[in-house]
Write an enzyme that holds these catalytic residues in place. Structure first.
Site, PDB file in Angstrom:
ATOM      1  N   THR A 111     -26.668 -10.216 -22.468  1.00 38.87           N
ATOM      2  CA  THR A 111     -26.949 -10.461 -21.041  1.00 38.87           C
ATOM      3  C   THR A 111     -26.056 -11.615 -20.577  1.00 38.87           C
ATOM      4  O   THR A 111     -24.900 -11.405 -20.243  1.00 38.87           O
ATOM      5  CB  THR A 111     -28.444 -10.764 -20.797  1.00 38.87           C
ATOM      6  OG1 THR A 111     -28.890 -11.784 -21.705  1.00 38.87           O
ATOM      7  CG2 THR A 111     -29.283  -9.512 -20.990  1.00 38.87           C
ATOM      8  N   LYS A 150     -28.685 -11.196 -29.786  1.00 35.62           N
ATOM      9  CA  LYS A 150     -28.340 -11.652 -28.449  1.00 35.62           C
ATOM     10  C   LYS A 150     -29.331 -12.730 -28.051  1.00 35.62           C
ATOM     11  O   LYS A 150     -30.485 -12.741 -28.499  1.00 35.62           O
ATOM     12  CB  LYS A 150     -28.335 -10.509 -27.436  1.00 35.62           C
ATOM     13  CG  LYS A 150     -29.673  -9.855 -27.140  1.00 35.62           C
ATOM     14  CD  LYS A 150     -30.580 -10.550 -26.143  1.00 35.62           C
ATOM     15  CE  LYS A 150     -29.878 -10.885 -24.843  1.00 35.62           C
ATOM     16  NZ  LYS A 150     -30.850 -11.638 -23.930  1.00 35.62           N
ATOM     17  N   THR A 195     -36.039 -15.153 -25.316  1.00 33.75           N
ATOM     18  CA  THR A 195     -35.432 -13.937 -24.786  1.00 33.75           C
ATOM     19  C   THR A 195     -34.267 -13.572 -25.679  1.00 33.75           C
ATOM     20  O   THR A 195     -33.123 -13.613 -25.316  1.00 33.75           O
ATOM     21  CB  THR A 195     -34.979 -14.073 -23.332  1.00 33.75           C
ATOM     22  OG1 THR A 195     -34.534 -12.806 -22.871  1.00 33.75           O
ATOM     23  CG2 THR A 195     -33.926 -15.091 -23.138  1.00 33.75           C
ATOM     24  N   GLU A 238     -27.206 -21.067 -22.462  1.00 37.27           N
ATOM     25  CA  GLU A 238     -26.563 -20.976 -21.150  1.00 37.27           C
ATOM     26  C   GLU A 238     -26.017 -22.335 -20.717  1.00 37.27           C
ATOM     27  O   GLU A 238     -26.752 -23.308 -20.596  1.00 37.27           O
ATOM     28  CB  GLU A 238     -27.565 -20.444 -20.129  1.00 37.27           C
ATOM     29  CG  GLU A 238     -27.879 -18.975 -20.363  1.00 37.27           C
ATOM     30  CD  GLU A 238     -29.041 -18.456 -19.547  1.00 37.27           C
ATOM     31  OE1 GLU A 238     -29.168 -17.222 -19.433  1.00 37.27           O
ATOM     32  OE2 GLU A 238     -29.824 -19.274 -19.035  1.00 37.27           O
ATOM     33  N   ASN A 287     -28.839 -19.963 -13.883  1.00 34.46           N
ATOM     34  CA  ASN A 287     -30.194 -19.489 -13.657  1.00 34.46           C
ATOM     35  C   ASN A 287     -30.638 -19.538 -12.209  1.00 34.46           C
ATOM     36  O   ASN A 287     -31.620 -18.884 -11.842  1.00 34.46           O
ATOM     37  CB  ASN A 287     -31.157 -20.270 -14.549  1.00 34.46           C
ATOM     38  CG  ASN A 287     -31.092 -19.786 -15.990  1.00 34.46           C
ATOM     39  OD1 ASN A 287     -31.624 -18.754 -16.321  1.00 34.46           O
ATOM     40  ND2 ASN A 287     -30.367 -20.537 -16.826  1.00 34.46           N
ATOM     41  N   THR A 347     -28.338 -12.258  -9.076  1.00 32.33           N
ATOM     42  CA  THR A 347     -27.228 -11.910  -8.201  1.00 32.33           C
ATOM     43  C   THR A 347     -25.891 -12.031  -8.896  1.00 32.33           C
ATOM     44  O   THR A 347     -24.876 -11.747  -8.318  1.00 32.33           O
ATOM     45  CB  THR A 347     -27.249 -12.808  -6.949  1.00 32.33           C
ATOM     46  OG1 THR A 347     -27.204 -14.190  -7.358  1.00 32.33           O
ATOM     47  CG2 THR A 347     -28.480 -12.569  -6.127  1.00 32.33           C
TER      48      THR A 347
END
Length: 411
Positions: A161, A187, A198, A284, A406, A411
């Site tokens: 992702t 992942k 996640t 991230e 985040n 979007t």
């Protein structure tokens, strides 16, 4: 794809060019079917025979539909032929329709493999609360199966992702003089917290092992690896670690009494630990991997509590990002991680620089400490001087980029 031997340990060899299909009996594939705009978003791992299987799942109360379907499958016999995985859509908080869709994914792969539906697992990752585009998914599974092959690297791409890279590990170990391979792919980049996150991880091996033995090994190993990482403190709805063992190595079944059990256990733990560290490092927006080592604890749980508290502290993570040797944040996190600590016995190190001794601040070279915090891998060591137990946790720094990613995830 050629294989090269990498790092040699006393028990196993780490292979370069890691691939989830390296263990005998496995094929895989990944492709783009339209769940995401451009990137690959559907994949499958398939074993040519019924594979022994085991899994662990998220502890989030809002377990996604694929988690429940996989639990249903594994509850039948502890055996699987394959797993179908999509990215871009979590199929979580989608109600009855989401469950029907997850079962439909299971049924379609089972149909393509000509096997019972209970021989198929399902996993999903992505946006929560959106129904799956099932026409694309069903057509995608039909198109995916003919692409299954070994070796394969497309599956590792299809499950990502917000990850910035694929995460793959492979080791080889000798059992009864026969070569056994263990390979893993994962992942995970955000929504990562101890007690799963996640993240999805898939491990294959050609070892011979019974379901209950494999499940016990996975539970224990997960507690020391995947449950010891954090990126942002959020535990997701879709986390899963799934293991499949083809049994094609041909040795006697492994269990705790087997002469080579320790070698297999060490190799299996290495694969899980390296995947966990890769997930933490690819957090991230992250710029550094943080490793917190707690020593001298009374028992392992105490060491784990403190290590996870320190690596999960937003203030510690931002201090590492800013290369600020603010040791007060570390001792604060250690204190709420285990309130029974004796502060007067604690030593704290930033890399090689000791900043706390016997619970008291020490004079130290600030520039040297900053250099330690500017390393790609930042090591924080806490010695409690209370016992012999140790634990290690992994995480990453918290950056401006994490907020940007985040703030606009959908979007």
């Amino acid at each position: 794809m050629g294989k090269e031997s990498g790092v040699l340990s006393p028990a196993f060899t780490v292979q370069k060019g890691a691939c989830i299909t390296s263990p005998k009996g496995f094929k895989a594939a990944g492709m783009h079917v339209g769940i995401k705009r451009k990137r690959p978003d559907l994949g499958a791992i398939v074993c040519e025979r019924e594979a022994t299987a085991a899994a662990v799942y998220t502890v989030n109360a809002f377990q996604a539909a694929p988690i429940q379907v996989t639990q249903d499958s594994l509850g039948v016999s502890g055996k699987l032929r394959g797993v179908v995985v999509n990215s871009g859509n979590a199929n979580a908080c989608t109600g009855r329709q989401g469950m029907m869709d997850a079962y439909a994914m299971r049924a379609k792969l089972a149909e393509e493999l000509a096997c019972p539906q209970s021989m198929v697992a399902v996993a999903s990752t992505g946006v929560i609360g959106v129904l799956m585009p099932m026409n694309k998914v069903i057509q995608g599974i039909e198109a995916l199966v003919p692409k299954l092959k070994a070796p394969d690297t497309s599956f590792a791409e299809a499950i990502l992702t917000t990850d910035t890279c694929t995460k793959q590990v492979e080791v080889s170990v000798e059992i009864e003089g026969k070569p056994v391979t263990i390979a893993g792919v994962a992942k995970g980049s955000g929504m990562i917290k101890p007690n799963m996150a996640t993240m999805l991880a898939f491990i294959t091996t050609d070892a011979v092992i019974e379901p209950e033995i494999l499940q016990s090994l996975l539970w224990k190993t997960t507690d020391q690896t995947f449950n010891m990482i954090t990126v942002d403190g959020d535990t997701s709805t879709n986390d899963m670690v799934l293991v499949m063992a083809s049994g094609e190595a041909g040795h006697a079944p492994l269990d705790m009494h087997h002469a080579d059990w320790s070698k297999f256990q060490q190799a299996f733990q290495y694969v899980c630990q390296e995947l966990a560290k890769m997930i933490a490092r690819d957090g991230e927006g992250a710029t550094r991997l943080i490793e917190v080592v707690v020593e001298g604890a009374i028992h392992e749980q105490e060491a784990q509590n403190i290590a996870k508290a320190v690596v999960g502290s937003s203030l510690v993570k931002t201090a590492v990002f800013g290369a600020d040797p603010n040791w007060g944040r570390i001792v604060c996190a250690a204190g709420y991680g285990e309130p029974s600590l004796r502060p007067e016995s604690i030593d704290v190190y930033l890399g090689h620089v000791q900043v706390i001794g016997g619970g008291m601040p020490l004079l130290f070279d600030e520039e040297q400490a900053r250099e330690e915090l500017n390393q790609e891998k930042v090591i924080i060591r806490v010695n409690l001087h209370r016992g012999q137990a140790t634990a290690t946790a992994w995480g990453c720094d918290l950056t401006y980029e994490y907020v940007r990613i985040n703030a606009s995830y959908r979007t």
